[in-house]
Write a protein that holds these residues in place. Sequence first.
Motif, PDB file in Angstrom:
ATOM      1  N   VAL A 212     -44.208 -26.722  57.832  1.00  0.00           N
ATOM      2  CA  VAL A 212     -43.283 -25.613  58.025  1.00  0.00           C
ATOM      3  C   VAL A 212     -42.585 -25.291  56.709  1.00  0.00           C
ATOM      4  N   ILE A 213     -42.678 -24.036  56.292  1.00  0.00           N
ATOM      5  CA  ILE A 213     -41.928 -23.556  55.128  1.00  0.00           C
ATOM      6  C   ILE A 213     -40.654 -22.912  55.638  1.00  0.00           C
ATOM      7  N   ILE A 214     -39.541 -23.323  55.062  1.00  0.00           N
ATOM      8  CA  ILE A 214     -38.261 -22.685  55.360  1.00  0.00           C
ATOM      9  C   ILE A 214     -37.811 -21.983  54.089  1.00  0.00           C
ATOM     10  N   THR A 215     -37.714 -20.663  54.144  1.00  0.00           N
ATOM     11  CA  THR A 215     -37.320 -19.898  52.965  1.00  0.00           C
ATOM     12  C   THR A 215     -35.798 -19.850  52.881  1.00  0.00           C
ATOM     13  N   VAL A 216     -35.295 -20.018  51.682  1.00  0.00           N
ATOM     14  CA  VAL A 216     -33.842 -19.979  51.472  1.00  0.00           C
ATOM     15  C   VAL A 216     -33.515 -19.062  50.306  1.00  0.00           C
TER      16      VAL A 216
ATOM     17  N   LEU B  82     -45.835 -15.499  50.741  1.00  0.00           N
ATOM     18  CA  LEU B  82     -47.193 -15.455  51.289  1.00  0.00           C
ATOM     19  C   LEU B  82     -48.153 -16.311  50.466  1.00  0.00           C
ATOM     20  N   LYS B  83     -48.056 -16.200  49.162  1.00  0.00           N
ATOM     21  CA  LYS B  83     -48.943 -16.952  48.277  1.00  0.00           C
ATOM     22  C   LYS B  83     -48.744 -18.461  48.453  1.00  0.00           C
ATOM     23  N   TYR B  84     -47.486 -18.905  48.444  1.00  0.00           N
ATOM     24  CA  TYR B  84     -47.251 -20.337  48.549  1.00  0.00           C
ATOM     25  C   TYR B  84     -47.576 -20.859  49.948  1.00  0.00           C
ATOM     26  N   SER B  85     -47.330 -20.075  50.974  1.00  0.00           N
ATOM     27  CA  SER B  85     -47.665 -20.540  52.326  1.00  0.00           C
ATOM     28  C   SER B  85     -49.164 -20.776  52.445  1.00  0.00           C
ATOM     29  N   ASN B  86     -49.940 -19.966  51.766  1.00  0.00           N
ATOM     30  CA  ASN B  86     -51.394 -20.144  51.747  1.00  0.00           C
ATOM     31  C   ASN B  86     -51.780 -21.380  50.931  1.00  0.00           C
ATOM     32  N   GLU B  87     -51.215 -21.519  49.727  1.00  0.00           N
ATOM     33  CA  GLU B  87     -51.520 -22.659  48.857  1.00  0.00           C
ATOM     34  C   GLU B  87     -51.159 -23.991  49.511  1.00  0.00           C
ATOM     35  N   TRP B  88     -50.012 -24.040  50.167  1.00  0.00           N
ATOM     36  CA  TRP B  88     -49.508 -25.277  50.748  1.00  0.00           C
ATOM     37  C   TRP B  88     -50.141 -25.570  52.104  1.00  0.00           C
ATOM     38  N   GLY B  89     -50.764 -24.556  52.694  1.00  0.00           N
ATOM     39  CA  GLY B  89     -51.383 -24.733  54.003  1.00  0.00           C
ATOM     40  C   GLY B  89     -50.357 -24.735  55.123  1.00  0.00           C
ATOM     41  N   ALA B  90     -49.348 -23.875  55.003  1.00  0.00           N
ATOM     42  CA  ALA B  90     -48.288 -23.813  56.009  1.00  0.00           C
ATOM     43  C   ALA B  90     -48.835 -23.341  57.355  1.00  0.00           C
ATOM     44  N   ASP B  91     -48.264 -23.913  58.411  1.00  0.00           N
ATOM     45  CA  ASP B  91     -48.584 -23.501  59.771  1.00  0.00           C
ATOM     46  C   ASP B  91     -47.545 -22.542  60.321  1.00  0.00           C
ATOM     47  N   LEU B  92     -46.374 -22.496  59.674  1.00  0.00           N
ATOM     48  CA  LEU B  92     -45.274 -21.655  60.137  1.00  0.00           C
ATOM     49  C   LEU B  92     -44.360 -21.345  58.959  1.00  0.00           C
ATOM     50  N   ILE B  93     -43.848 -20.112  58.931  1.00  0.00           N
ATOM     51  CA  ILE B  93     -42.864 -19.695  57.931  1.00  0.00           C
ATOM     52  C   ILE B  93     -41.578 -19.388  58.682  1.00  0.00           C
TER      53      ILE B  93
END
Length: 152
Positions: free
Chosen positions: A4-8, A103-114
């Motif tokens: 899970v990516i949490i944007t701040v 979007l780019k980092y969620s793809n690179e990191w393999g995030a399942d949820l933003i």
Amino acid sequence: MKKVIITVDYNPNSEKVVNKGYELAKMMNAEVCLLHVLSEMRYYGIEYQPFMGYEGYAFPVDYNIQEEFVKVAEDYLQQAKRHIGGENISTKLVEGDTANEILKYSNEWGADLIVMGTHSHGTLERIFLGTVASSVLEKTKVPVYLVPTGEK
């Protein structure tokens, strides 16, 4: 869902986003990455020649300003991580267009949820400028959990 990516951002309402996002991630036993995007640094340290008779940008620029912005942002991310106080939490600082970098980092990191906050912008502002959240929603390949951060 395991990542899970949490944007701040620097809005005080980010605390609400972090808390809600981490609560959700904990329920899923997911790894968390706190992501902060610095807008393109060229906007902070602009050095233009005088134009249209305006000399507001014709002053010497402190080229260390970028380093200072990065230090402040890194400190902010570490403080947010300490605030959560949990395990499986990493931080990531990137620079560029906010929506594109999320979007780019969620793809690179393999995030399942933003996880993102939605600020209360007026209708005209949304029509003419759009929002980071709407830009991410238009282009994402993973689910997005929006946390309302308005005053209500």
